[in-house]
Design a protein around this motif. Structure first.
Motif, PDB file in Angstrom:
ATOM      1  N   VAL A 141      77.352 -78.712   1.790  1.00 59.60           N
ATOM      2  CA  VAL A 141      76.834 -80.056   3.455  1.00 59.60           C
ATOM      3  C   VAL A 141      77.295 -81.791   2.095  1.00 59.60           C
ATOM      4  CG1 VAL A 141      75.275 -80.751   4.426  1.00 59.60           C
ATOM      5  CG2 VAL A 141      75.102 -78.070   3.960  1.00 59.60           C
ATOM      6  N   LEU A 142      77.858 -82.310   3.160  1.00 58.90           N
ATOM      7  CA  LEU A 142      77.849 -83.912   3.062  1.00 58.90           C
ATOM      8  C   LEU A 142      77.989 -84.604   4.316  1.00 58.90           C
ATOM      9  CD1 LEU A 142      81.817 -83.358   1.795  1.00 58.90           C
ATOM     10  CD2 LEU A 142      79.481 -83.542   0.724  1.00 58.90           C
ATOM     11  N   ALA A 143      76.309 -85.735   3.570  1.00 61.62           N
ATOM     12  CA  ALA A 143      76.735 -86.200   4.413  1.00 61.62           C
ATOM     13  C   ALA A 143      76.600 -87.324   4.956  1.00 61.62           C
ATOM     14  CB  ALA A 143      74.685 -86.054   4.355  1.00 61.62           C
ATOM     15  N   LEU A 144      77.239 -87.974   6.149  1.00 68.97           N
ATOM     16  CA  LEU A 144      78.089 -89.423   5.907  1.00 68.97           C
ATOM     17  C   LEU A 144      76.261 -89.981   6.150  1.00 68.97           C
ATOM     18  CD1 LEU A 144      80.582 -88.697   8.518  1.00 68.97           C
ATOM     19  CD2 LEU A 144      80.888 -89.025   5.620  1.00 68.97           C
ATOM     20  N   LYS A 145      76.748 -92.110   5.569  1.00 71.98           N
ATOM     21  CA  LYS A 145      76.124 -92.706   6.022  1.00 71.98           C
ATOM     22  C   LYS A 145      75.877 -92.970   7.754  1.00 71.98           C
ATOM     23  CE  LYS A 145      77.830 -95.470   2.137  1.00 71.98           C
ATOM     24  NZ  LYS A 145      78.683 -96.537   1.705  1.00 71.98           N
ATOM     25  N   ARG A 157      61.278 -79.673   5.104  1.00 69.70           N
ATOM     26  CA  ARG A 157      59.787 -79.356   5.411  1.00 69.70           C
ATOM     27  C   ARG A 157      61.394 -78.264   6.943  1.00 69.70           C
ATOM     28  NH1 ARG A 157      56.584 -83.026   4.888  1.00 69.70           N
ATOM     29  NH2 ARG A 157      56.479 -84.276   7.216  1.00 69.70           N
ATOM     30  N   ALA A 158      62.007 -79.058   7.015  1.00 63.68           N
ATOM     31  CA  ALA A 158      62.394 -78.266   8.054  1.00 63.68           C
ATOM     32  C   ALA A 158      63.736 -77.161   7.714  1.00 63.68           C
ATOM     33  CB  ALA A 158      63.020 -79.438   8.993  1.00 63.68           C
ATOM     34  N   GLY A 159      64.097 -77.510   6.434  1.00 66.12           N
ATOM     35  CA  GLY A 159      65.017 -76.881   5.721  1.00 66.12           C
ATOM     36  C   GLY A 159      64.646 -75.599   5.228  1.00 66.12           C
ATOM     37  N   MET A 160      62.853 -75.143   5.414  1.00 70.38           N
ATOM     38  CA  MET A 160      62.704 -74.329   5.036  1.00 70.38           C
ATOM     39  C   MET A 160      62.778 -73.995   3.346  1.00 70.38           C
ATOM     40  SD  MET A 160      59.783 -73.558   7.100  1.00 70.38           S
ATOM     41  CE  MET A 160      60.083 -71.877   6.919  1.00 70.38           C
ATOM     42  N   GLY A 161      63.746 -74.085   3.209  1.00 70.81           N
ATOM     43  CA  GLY A 161      63.653 -74.119   1.354  1.00 70.81           C
ATOM     44  C   GLY A 161      65.377 -73.386   1.121  1.00 70.81           C
ATOM     45  N   ALA A 162      66.180 -74.065   2.093  1.00 67.96           N
ATOM     46  CA  ALA A 162      67.567 -74.143   2.573  1.00 67.96           C
ATOM     47  C   ALA A 162      68.437 -74.683   1.423  1.00 67.96           C
ATOM     48  CB  ALA A 162      68.129 -74.123   3.796  1.00 67.96           C
ATOM     49  N   HIS A 163      67.597 -76.122   1.097  1.00 73.23           N
ATOM     50  CA  HIS A 163      67.707 -76.624   0.641  1.00 73.23           C
ATOM     51  C   HIS A 163      68.349 -76.057  -1.530  1.00 73.23           C
ATOM     52  CE1 HIS A 163      66.154 -79.471   2.748  1.00 73.23           C
ATOM     53  NE2 HIS A 163      66.413 -80.919   2.845  1.00 73.23           N
ATOM     54  N   PHE A 164      67.414 -75.415  -2.091  1.00 72.63           N
ATOM     55  CA  PHE A 164      67.734 -74.638  -3.023  1.00 72.63           C
ATOM     56  C   PHE A 164      68.956 -74.192  -3.356  1.00 72.63           C
ATOM     57  CE2 PHE A 164      63.126 -75.212  -1.917  1.00 72.63           C
ATOM     58  CZ  PHE A 164      62.611 -76.962  -2.202  1.00 72.63           C
ATOM     59  N   GLY A 165      69.708 -73.896  -2.488  1.00 71.74           N
ATOM     60  CA  GLY A 165      70.656 -72.523  -2.142  1.00 71.74           C
ATOM     61  C   GLY A 165      72.135 -73.588  -1.970  1.00 71.74           C
ATOM     62  N   LEU A 166      72.330 -74.980  -1.937  1.00 70.36           N
ATOM     63  CA  LEU A 166      73.349 -75.410  -0.854  1.00 70.36           C
ATOM     64  C   LEU A 166      73.422 -76.600  -2.427  1.00 70.36           C
ATOM     65  CD1 LEU A 166      71.598 -76.207   2.683  1.00 70.36           C
ATOM     66  CD2 LEU A 166      73.711 -74.179   1.845  1.00 70.36           C
ATOM     67  N   ARG A 167      74.703 -77.511  -2.635  1.00 72.18           N
ATOM     68  CA  ARG A 167      75.349 -78.460  -2.919  1.00 72.18           C
ATOM     69  C   ARG A 167      75.336 -79.197  -1.401  1.00 72.18           C
ATOM     70  NH1 ARG A 167      79.243 -80.072  -6.970  1.00 72.18           N
ATOM     71  NH2 ARG A 167      79.282 -77.633  -7.427  1.00 72.18           N
ATOM     72  N   LEU A 168      74.504 -81.174  -1.754  1.00 70.43           N
ATOM     73  CA  LEU A 168      73.911 -81.609  -0.357  1.00 70.43           C
ATOM     74  C   LEU A 168      74.740 -82.393  -1.809  1.00 70.43           C
ATOM     75  CD1 LEU A 168      70.787 -80.655   0.266  1.00 70.43           C
ATOM     76  CD2 LEU A 168      72.688 -79.761   0.894  1.00 70.43           C
ATOM     77  N   VAL A 169      75.261 -83.845  -0.822  1.00 71.82           N
ATOM     78  CA  VAL A 169      76.009 -84.327  -1.264  1.00 71.82           C
ATOM     79  C   VAL A 169      75.832 -85.817   0.069  1.00 71.82           C
ATOM     80  CG1 VAL A 169      77.871 -86.370  -2.484  1.00 71.82           C
ATOM     81  CG2 VAL A 169      77.317 -83.452  -2.346  1.00 71.82           C
ATOM     82  N   GLU A 170      74.899 -87.311  -0.490  1.00 72.41           N
ATOM     83  CA  GLU A 170      74.434 -87.901   0.949  1.00 72.41           C
ATOM     84  C   GLU A 170      75.176 -89.415   0.389  1.00 72.41           C
ATOM     85  OE1 GLU A 170      70.744 -87.767   1.525  1.00 72.41           O
ATOM     86  OE2 GLU A 170      69.867 -88.870  -0.508  1.00 72.41           O
TER      87      GLU A 170
END
Length: 258
Positions: A141-145, A157-170
């Motif tokens: 998941v790539l997040a633009l400014k 909290r809304a992600g319910m743990g999804a963060h921990f299985g994703l590559r996140l770049v913001e």
């Protein structure tokens, strides 16, 4: 099992940091680590193999806690229930939390199935989209400014743990997206084929736009595929998180041959 440290002062430096991490949406960027609270999120992090830097427990929980959640960090801190409530940003504090280090690899994987967030500002929407991304096999998941802070307490909290299985770049710019070598797919209310009739590219990068303005014009111009979501009920538009779930599910059906 290592013994915990009992902290009784509200002015303890660690507790000051915990309050910032729990209550300030962007404090994690300065600290290089983030706070999660509650047994669900803490268990989800452990299941993904993450090692907390610090585990924090309310005293009432610690006196009865057994099992893996009781010995997960080299540093364990126990505080009174009142102090834990002072740390927490929740109306009903969950009695335990972890401090974890932010991922250090923030490079873009050029060929990973991707979701791009273009100024999606509501934390609940962002967290819901992260859950859909994880569920349907989009691991980046790539997040633009302008997008809600991905590691903020509300998005976690809304992600319910999804963060921990994703590559996140913001914090990305449009130019940063040139590292992707995938076709960009955008939903549009006025162009493109209905999603159920379209042969979606695999892998691809779905672009989800601002709740009110949609996908920006420059990013829209870079899209390879435009998709419409049929709405026979006649509503003007879908919530961005609902649209993302539909789109990512459709992609997962194509990739699995469904």
């Amino acid at each position: 099992m290592t013994e915990p440290t009992f902290v009784t002062s509200r002015d303890n430096p660690l507790l000051k940091e915990l309050r910032r991490l729990a209550q300030d949406n962007t404090a994690y960027r300065r600290a290089g680590r983030f706070w999660i609270e509650g047994d669900h999120l803490c268990s989800a992090a452990l299941q993904r193999g993450l090692q907390p830097a610090v585990a924090v427990y309310a005293e009432s929980l610690w006196t009865q806690l057994r099992g893996p959640l009781a010995d997960v960090a080299g540093k364990k801190v126990v505080v009174s229930d009142a102090l834990f409530k002072d740390i927490s940003a929740l109306e009903s504090p969950a009695s335990m939390g972890f401090v974890l280090d932010l991922p250090t690899d923030t490079t873009i994987a050029p060929q990973a199935a991707t979701v791009i967030l273009d100024r999606v500002q509501d934390a609940g929407n962002v967290g819901s989209i992260l859950r859909s991304a994880g569920a349907f096999g989009f691991r980046q998941v790539l997040a633009l400014k302008g997008t809600a802070a991905l590691w903020s307490p509300k998005v976690l909290r809304a992600g319910m743990g999804a963060h921990f299985g994703l590559r996140l770049v913001e914090g990305l710019s449009l130019e940063d997206l040139q590292a992707l070598t995938l076709p960009l797919v955008v939903t549009s209310s006025h162009q493109g084929e209905l999603i159920q009739a379209l042969e979606l590219p695999q892998p691809c990068a779905w672009v989800m736009g601002h709740e009110g303005q949609g996908v920006g014009a420059e990013l829209m111009a870079r899209a390879s595929v435009f998709v419409r979501i049929g709405q026979p009920g006649g509503e003007e538009s879908l919530n961005v998180a609902a649209a993302a779930a539909i789109c990512l599910h459709a992609s997962s059906l194509r990739s699995s041959g469904g």
